[in-house]
Scaffold this motif. Structure first.
Motif, PDB file in Angstrom:
ATOM      1  N   MET A 254      43.797  40.643  36.979  1.00  0.00           N
ATOM      2  CA  MET A 254      43.015  40.183  35.833  1.00  0.00           C
ATOM      3  C   MET A 254      41.783  39.402  36.273  1.00  0.00           C
ATOM      4  SD  MET A 254      44.153  37.679  32.714  1.00  0.00           S
ATOM      5  CE  MET A 254      45.134  38.801  31.784  1.00  0.00           C
ATOM      6  N   PHE A 255      42.013  38.482  37.218  1.00  0.00           N
ATOM      7  CA  PHE A 255      40.897  37.613  37.618  1.00  0.00           C
ATOM      8  C   PHE A 255      40.160  38.135  38.839  1.00  0.00           C
ATOM      9  CE2 PHE A 255      43.568  34.867  35.059  1.00  0.00           C
ATOM     10  CZ  PHE A 255      42.641  34.284  34.216  1.00  0.00           C
ATOM     11  N   ARG A 256      40.600  39.283  39.334  1.00  0.00           N
ATOM     12  CA  ARG A 256      40.010  39.889  40.528  1.00  0.00           C
ATOM     13  C   ARG A 256      39.965  38.875  41.669  1.00  0.00           C
ATOM     14  NH1 ARG A 256      35.497  42.639  36.798  1.00  0.00           N
ATOM     15  NH2 ARG A 256      36.907  44.125  35.790  1.00  0.00           N
ATOM     16  N   CYS A 257      41.131  38.276  41.873  1.00  0.00           N
ATOM     17  CA  CYS A 257      41.200  37.205  42.863  1.00  0.00           C
ATOM     18  C   CYS A 257      42.569  37.278  43.538  1.00  0.00           C
ATOM     19  CB  CYS A 257      41.022  35.854  42.153  1.00  0.00           C
ATOM     20  SG  CYS A 257      41.174  34.462  43.277  1.00  0.00           S
ATOM     21  N   ALA A 258      42.589  37.307  44.875  1.00  0.00           N
ATOM     22  CA  ALA A 258      43.870  37.400  45.585  1.00  0.00           C
ATOM     23  C   ALA A 258      44.663  36.123  45.381  1.00  0.00           C
ATOM     24  CB  ALA A 258      43.629  37.628  47.071  1.00  0.00           C
ATOM     25  N   ALA A 259      45.977  36.292  45.397  1.00  0.00           N
ATOM     26  CA  ALA A 259      46.851  35.144  45.139  1.00  0.00           C
ATOM     27  C   ALA A 259      46.606  34.030  46.171  1.00  0.00           C
ATOM     28  CB  ALA A 259      48.303  35.591  45.179  1.00  0.00           C
ATOM     29  N   ASN A 260      46.454  34.396  47.441  1.00  0.00           N
ATOM     30  CA  ASN A 260      46.289  33.355  48.464  1.00  0.00           C
ATOM     31  C   ASN A 260      44.988  32.577  48.302  1.00  0.00           C
ATOM     32  OD1 ASN A 260      44.595  35.342  49.272  1.00  0.00           O
ATOM     33  ND2 ASN A 260      45.761  35.924  51.095  1.00  0.00           N
ATOM     34  N   GLU A 261      44.013  33.237  47.613  1.00  0.00           N
ATOM     35  CA  GLU A 261      42.767  32.510  47.333  1.00  0.00           C
ATOM     36  C   GLU A 261      42.918  31.604  46.134  1.00  0.00           C
ATOM     37  OE1 GLU A 261      39.306  35.026  46.983  1.00  0.00           O
ATOM     38  OE2 GLU A 261      39.937  36.162  48.765  1.00  0.00           O
ATOM     39  N   ALA A 262      43.756  32.036  45.193  1.00  0.00           N
ATOM     40  CA  ALA A 262      43.912  31.290  43.956  1.00  0.00           C
ATOM     41  C   ALA A 262      44.834  30.090  44.123  1.00  0.00           C
ATOM     42  CB  ALA A 262      44.444  32.210  42.858  1.00  0.00           C
ATOM     43  N   LEU A 263      45.873  30.291  44.939  1.00  0.00           N
ATOM     44  CA  LEU A 263      46.864  29.223  45.086  1.00  0.00           C
ATOM     45  C   LEU A 263      46.201  27.944  45.576  1.00  0.00           C
ATOM     46  CD1 LEU A 263      49.802  31.296  46.591  1.00  0.00           C
ATOM     47  CD2 LEU A 263      49.643  30.336  44.296  1.00  0.00           C
ATOM     48  N   GLY A 264      46.538  26.837  44.919  1.00  0.00           N
ATOM     49  CA  GLY A 264      45.960  25.546  45.287  1.00  0.00           C
ATOM     50  C   GLY A 264      44.638  25.258  44.622  1.00  0.00           C
ATOM     51  N   GLN A 265      44.042  26.295  44.005  1.00  0.00           N
ATOM     52  CA  GLN A 265      42.771  26.088  43.323  1.00  0.00           C
ATOM     53  C   GLN A 265      43.018  25.484  41.946  1.00  0.00           C
ATOM     54  OE1 GLN A 265      39.536  26.984  44.390  1.00  0.00           O
ATOM     55  NE2 GLN A 265      40.503  27.257  46.401  1.00  0.00           N
ATOM     56  N   PRO A 266      42.038  24.733  41.383  1.00  0.00           N
ATOM     57  CA  PRO A 266      42.206  24.228  40.020  1.00  0.00           C
ATOM     58  C   PRO A 266      42.096  25.380  39.012  1.00  0.00           C
ATOM     59  CG  PRO A 266      40.040  23.657  40.865  1.00  0.00           C
ATOM     60  CD  PRO A 266      40.781  24.284  42.007  1.00  0.00           C
ATOM     61  N   LEU A 267      42.840  25.284  37.948  1.00  0.00           N
ATOM     62  CA  LEU A 267      42.835  26.334  36.921  1.00  0.00           C
ATOM     63  C   LEU A 267      41.451  26.498  36.294  1.00  0.00           C
ATOM     64  CD1 LEU A 267      44.621  28.341  35.381  1.00  0.00           C
ATOM     65  CD2 LEU A 267      45.046  26.552  33.702  1.00  0.00           C
ATOM     66  N   MET A 268      40.706  25.339  36.247  1.00  0.00           N
ATOM     67  CA  MET A 268      39.364  25.343  35.646  1.00  0.00           C
ATOM     68  C   MET A 268      38.476  26.436  36.223  1.00  0.00           C
ATOM     69  SD  MET A 268      39.062  23.122  33.259  1.00  0.00           S
ATOM     70  CE  MET A 268      39.639  21.553  32.644  1.00  0.00           C
ATOM     71  N   ARG A 269      38.813  26.802  37.463  1.00  0.00           N
ATOM     72  CA  ARG A 269      38.008  27.823  38.116  1.00  0.00           C
ATOM     73  C   ARG A 269      37.974  29.109  37.287  1.00  0.00           C
ATOM     74  NH1 ARG A 269      39.152  30.863  43.847  1.00  0.00           N
ATOM     75  NH2 ARG A 269      37.582  32.464  43.481  1.00  0.00           N
ATOM     76  N   PHE A 270      39.037  29.347  36.502  1.00  0.00           N
ATOM     77  CA  PHE A 270      39.129  30.585  35.727  1.00  0.00           C
ATOM     78  C   PHE A 270      38.836  30.385  34.238  1.00  0.00           C
ATOM     79  CE2 PHE A 270      41.914  31.239  39.437  1.00  0.00           C
ATOM     80  CZ  PHE A 270      41.198  32.266  40.028  1.00  0.00           C
ATOM     81  N   ILE A 271      38.243  29.183  33.978  1.00  0.00           N
ATOM     82  CA  ILE A 271      37.866  28.902  32.588  1.00  0.00           C
ATOM     83  C   ILE A 271      36.359  28.712  32.553  1.00  0.00           C
ATOM     84  CG2 ILE A 271      38.072  27.253  30.669  1.00  0.00           C
ATOM     85  CD1 ILE A 271      40.894  26.648  31.748  1.00  0.00           C
ATOM     86  N   ASP A 308      34.492  37.014  39.761  1.00  0.00           N
ATOM     87  CA  ASP A 308      33.106  37.472  39.922  1.00  0.00           C
ATOM     88  C   ASP A 308      32.218  36.967  38.801  1.00  0.00           C
ATOM     89  OD1 ASP A 308      33.961  38.910  37.787  1.00  0.00           O
ATOM     90  OD2 ASP A 308      33.949  40.859  38.799  1.00  0.00           O
ATOM     91  N   GLY A 309      32.728  36.068  37.939  1.00  0.00           N
ATOM     92  CA  GLY A 309      31.905  35.440  36.910  1.00  0.00           C
ATOM     93  C   GLY A 309      31.911  36.146  35.564  1.00  0.00           C
ATOM     94  N   GLN A 310      32.542  37.301  35.507  1.00  0.00           N
ATOM     95  CA  GLN A 310      32.537  38.009  34.226  1.00  0.00           C
ATOM     96  C   GLN A 310      33.501  37.335  33.258  1.00  0.00           C
ATOM     97  OE1 GLN A 310      34.112  41.921  34.372  1.00  0.00           O
ATOM     98  NE2 GLN A 310      33.570  42.377  32.253  1.00  0.00           N
ATOM     99  N   GLU A 311      33.017  37.097  32.035  1.00  0.00           N
ATOM    100  CA  GLU A 311      33.880  36.468  31.045  1.00  0.00           C
ATOM    101  C   GLU A 311      34.626  37.530  30.258  1.00  0.00           C
ATOM    102  OE1 GLU A 311      32.121  33.543  28.562  1.00  0.00           O
ATOM    103  OE2 GLU A 311      31.315  32.374  30.236  1.00  0.00           O
TER     104      GLU A 311
END
Lengths: 760, 158
Positions: A254-271, A308-311
């Motif tokens: 959905m977010f076009r983001c690998a899990a290992n990149e997402a883990l530990g990141q703030p959720l805000m990154r996807f808002i 990739d910034g697409q909403e």
């Protein structure tokens, strides 16, 4: 003492033996546990690999790796514990081989799964087969140990009985002592063995349970992980600091983001940035309310942003749990962009539908208006107009149509129309052939015109109609029905008939006129002939006699008399010229009829008055009856009666008293005027010559005359379309009859009635 | 007049024409035995020995018939037709007297067998000459068809 010692020794030996036996029992327990542990280890390894194969979760491999480490130890233990049993040793060797074989396949399965991400089915099947072999050997070995345990337990019992016998065989003291000690020792040994056995059993049971629980937990965890990984919805778990701790495969996608990149990141990154503040307040409120969850879509559509910034739009369900004092939020996200798009499209379609419905309503209104207009046009038409569809069902039947044929549209099939409406051919009795009806032919695509007679219960008199039909076609030219227009032509037909009748009458008149002309021509010819013949005869006589006079008596005549004779001859010559002129005049002159309604009575009276000089010295009785009014040329009428009455006077000359009757009678329904006398009459043998020009039935010196009179009368009568004939008998008088119009034409009216009215 | 000695039968209704014709014939001395009848019916009675001439005989027919066409009752054409249509009378020469060329042409058209046609001219001199020529011709010169002693009688009449 020796005995006691022996007894003691024997007792000791026996006790020693019993103790030894008890040790063997324990040993056997240990061996069996070791075998069991080894089996569990293999199972764990297999479970780990299978978990990994299903979920691709590395954590499952812990079981495998643990097994790899522990298994050799387990097997070594089994080897030690079964060292005393060559049969078990053999089985162990087989087990080791089988376990290795199993592990080989397991390793291959793991390797393939890691490499391809898909567990190789064939290897799984092979693994199961080999596992079954392992299981069989394990069961065999456990059965051996169980058997050994049983036997050794029995041996222990036997040793105890031996010891008891030795003691009983010892000295009382010793026996008692031994007995006491033996009993004590036996009890001790027995208790100890039992306790050890119980402890071992409990331990084994506990270990088994722990292993089972651990396995179940691991399985559950694995299953959960599998579910999470394979879920269609994105599942993201964040800790209290809104840092991502779980990011499943769907989320990656959905977010076009690998899990290992997402883990530990703030959720805000996807808002999206603009929702950060709102989101923060939401999270705070959600945390404070302490609710455990909020259903999908409960927050409506939210906006999210991809790596990739697409909403895009999502719906979210959120839940919070507290584990180990840590608060975790798990959100399940669903991409609703497509759905939104579909919804928007649906909304667009609905609007379009509404617009089309409006359009349709407007069209229908326009159509209704047109229909009304059409209806009023149809109703105001003088012509009948009917329309039927291709099945012969009438769809239009206007007011005029109903008025003309007296009946409205029918649902009957076309074969019944002729009978229903009473349609006939021109003879007014033959029913109109149904297959020839204009509507039937129109539906068959033909254009026709037909006249027919309509008479039915509503139309007693019947009407004549002229109908024209043609097909109704759609834009492709296919026949969709027929239209027939018709009008009442009864009046037209009546007029036509009248015209026809008038034409016939005219034709008849023309024929009569032609006959008159022919008669006139014939008469003219006869006249011409007579002029050159009869009129020339007296001229010739004058010339002849004067010639004789001049020739034979000229000498005796006075010169003056000779001059007179000469003048006679000159006069004769002049008269010859005059005759020629008269001839010419007769040829050229043609009298036109000037008919008018004329009473015959005054004409007859006038003629009689004119004839008065001829009746001088004679006794004449005029009998004048009722005479009609006629439409005729008055001057010609007078000539008729001058001729007929003078003839009557002439041929009654020999009579002492002449009786001349003029009257009317009816012959074949037609009024006939007659003139009757009591004169010399004539033979009916010569009646045919009576009216010929210059024809005479009497000698000239008996009755003077030119032979023109009756011919003249006949000519006049014929000119009026009438007829003249005579009845006579020699010496018994003659009667002349005449009509002054074509037969059965009521041109004669009884004059008496009119005269009577005049008198009044 | 003894009708059995009739040499010329004159059929004529007009007295004027009779007088003029007789005058002409007398001048040529052809009028000795002329019998005059006034209409066609009487002419036929005379020729066919019927009616008031029933006592006459076919043995002594007239040597010549001078026939006017315009006659009361039975006209000249019918008389001619009867004469020429009957074997007992057809050999009698008939000279038709006509008032006009028209009448002559009409009669000739019927081909009724008239032996000659004489138009009665208005000019009397011409008429007299024609009558004389015709009478002479048929009664004196042309005796060939006559086989019953007519020639003798004609000679006597002269």
């Amino acid at each position: 003492m020796v005995l006691t010692g022996l007894m003691g020794f024997l007792g000791w030996r026996s006790a020693e033996k019993a103790a030894e036996n008890a040790d063997w029992v324990t040993h056997t327990y240990a061996a069996r546990d070791a075998i069991d542990a080894t089996w569990k280890q293999v199972i764990d390894m297999e479970t780990g690999v299978r978990g990994f194969a299903v979920t691709s979760d590395d954590s499952f491999l812990e079981f495998y790796r643990e097994g790899q480490r522990a298994l050799p130890q387990d097997l070594k233990l089994v080897r030690q514990l079964t060292a005393d049993n060559p049969a078990q040793q053999q089985r162990l060797e087989r087990l080791v081989a089988q376990v290795n074989a199993r592990l080989e396949v397991l390793s291959a399965t793991l390797e393939t799964t890691q490499r391809t991400g898909v567990p190789p089915k064939a290897l799984l099947v092979e693994g199961k087969r080999r596992m079954d072999a392992v299981r069989a050997t394990v069961a065999e070995m456990e059965a051996e140990e169980t058997q050994l345990l049983d036997r050794r337990t029995k041996q222990t019992g036997t040793a105890r009985r031996v010891t008891k016998a030795i003691i009983s065989a010892g000295s009382l003291l010793g026996m008692v002592l031994l007995l006491l000690s033996g009993v004590a020792i036996g009890r001790e040994i027995n208790l100890s063995a039992r306790l050890r056995q119980q402890l071992n059993s409990l331990n084994a049971d506990l270990e088994q349970r722990i292993a089972q629980r651990t396995a179940a937990l691991r399985e559950s965890e694995g299953r959960m992980a599998g579910i999470i990984q394979s879920a269609m919805d994105s599942i993201i778990t964040v800790d209290e600091e809104q840092r991502i701790v779980l990011f499943n495969a769907a989320a990656e996608k959905m977010f076009r983001c690998a899990a290992n990149e997402a883990l530990g990141q703030p959720l805000m990154r996807f808002i999206p940035q603009r929702f950060h503040a709102v989101h923060a307040s939401h999270v705070r409120r959600f945390g404070e309310t302490g609710g455990t969850g909020r259903a999908m879509g409960g927050m409506g559509a939210l906006w999210a942003v991809r790596a990739d910034g697409q909403e895009f739009q999502i719906e979210a369900a959120i839940s919070q749990i507290v584990t180990g004092g840590n608060k975790l939020f798990t959100v399940i996200l669903r991409d609703v962009s497509e759905r939104r798009k579909a919804e928007e499209a649906l909304t667009g379609q609905a609007e379009e539908l509404a617009r089309q419905t409006d359009e349709l309503l407007r069209s229908r209104k326009a159509l209704e208006t047109q229909t009304l207009m059409l209806q009023s046009v149809l109703d105001s038409m003088a012509e009948g107009l009917v329309v039927a569809d291709e099945d012969g069902k009438f769809v239009i039947w206007n007011t005029a149509a109903e008025k003309i044929v007296g009946l409205g549209a029918t649902n009957l099939p076309s074969q019944k129309w002729t009978e229903h409406y009473g349609l006939y051919l021109a003879d007014m009795v033959t029913p109109f052939p149904t297959d020839q009806l204009p509507m039937v032919r129109a539906i068959h695509g033909e254009t026709t015109t037909a006249q027919m007679f309509v008479r039915n219960s509503q139309l007693d008199e019947g009407v004549w109609i002229e109908a024209s039909g043609c097909a109704l076609r759609d834009k492709d030219g296919a026949v969709r029905g027929g239209v027939v227009a018709f009008r009442d032509i009864s009046q037209k037909r009546a007029d036509e008939q009248k015209i026809r009748q008038l034409n016939e009458e005219l034709e008849l008149r023309v024929q009569q006129r032609t006959a008159q002309l022919e008669a006139a021509n014939k008469e003219l010819e006869a006249f011409t002939y007579s002029v050159s013949h009869d009129l020339r005869a007296p001229l010739r006589h004058i010339a002849g006699f004067s010639g004789i006079l001049q020739e034979e008596f000229g000498g005796q005549l006075q010169p003056e008399a000779r001059r007179y004779v000469e003048r006679i001859q000159q006069g004769t010559h002049r008269m010859g010229l005059l005759v020629d002129d008269l001839l010419n005049l007769a040829r050229v002159g043609r009298q036109e009829l000037r008919p008018q309604v004329t009473g015959l009575a005054p004409i007859v009276s006038a003629v009689i008055a004119d004839l008065e000089p001829d009746t001088e010295g004679r006794k004449v009785e005029w009998r004048i009856g009722n005479l009609p009014y006629v439409e005729a040329d008055a001057s010609l009428l007078k000539q008729i009666f001058q001729n007929l009455l003078s003839n009557a006077l002439k041929y009654t000359r020999p009579r002492d008293c002449a009786v001349i009757e003029i009257g009317q009678s009816e012959v074949n329904g037609q009024t006939v005027v007659f003139v009757r006398d009591n004169g010399v009459g004539f033979s009916m043998k010569y009646a045919g010559k009576l009216f010929g020009v210059f024809q005479r039935l009497h000698r000239a010196e008996d009755f003077e005359g030119t032979g023109v009179g009756l011919a003249t009368v006949q000519r006049i009568v014929q000119k009026h379309g009438g007829r003249i004939w005579a009845e006579a008998e020699l010496d018994k008088g003659a009667t002349f009859y005449l009509t002054l119009g074509p037969a059965k034409d009521a041109e004669f009216e009884p004059q008496t009635v009119i005269a009577g009215e005049d008198l009044r | 007049m003894n009708d059995s000695l009739v040499e010329i039968l004159l059929v004529e209704d007009s007295q004027d024409d009779i007088d003029l014709t007789l005058h002409a014939l007398r001048r040529e001395r052809l009028a000795n035995n002329i019998f005059v009848v006034r209409d066609g019916e009487e002419a036929l009675d005379f020729l066919f020995c019927s009616g008031k001439y029933a006592d006459r005989s076919f043995d002594r027919p007239p040597k010549l018939v001078l026939l006017d066409l315009k006659l009361p009752k039975v006209d000249g054409m019918q008389v001619l037709e009867r004469i020429k249509g009957d074997p007992r009378t057809k050999s009698i020469p008939v000279v038709v007297l006509t008032s006009s060329n028209e009448e002559r042409d009409l009669a000739a058209g019927y081909s009724l067998g008239a032996n000659s046609y004489i138009q009665k001219p208005v000019d009397f001199e011409q008429f007299r000459r024609t009558v004389k020529d015709a009478g002479l011709y048929w009664m004196v010169i042309n005796q060939a068809p006559v086989s019953n002693g007519v020639a003798d009688t004609a000679g006597k009449a002269r």
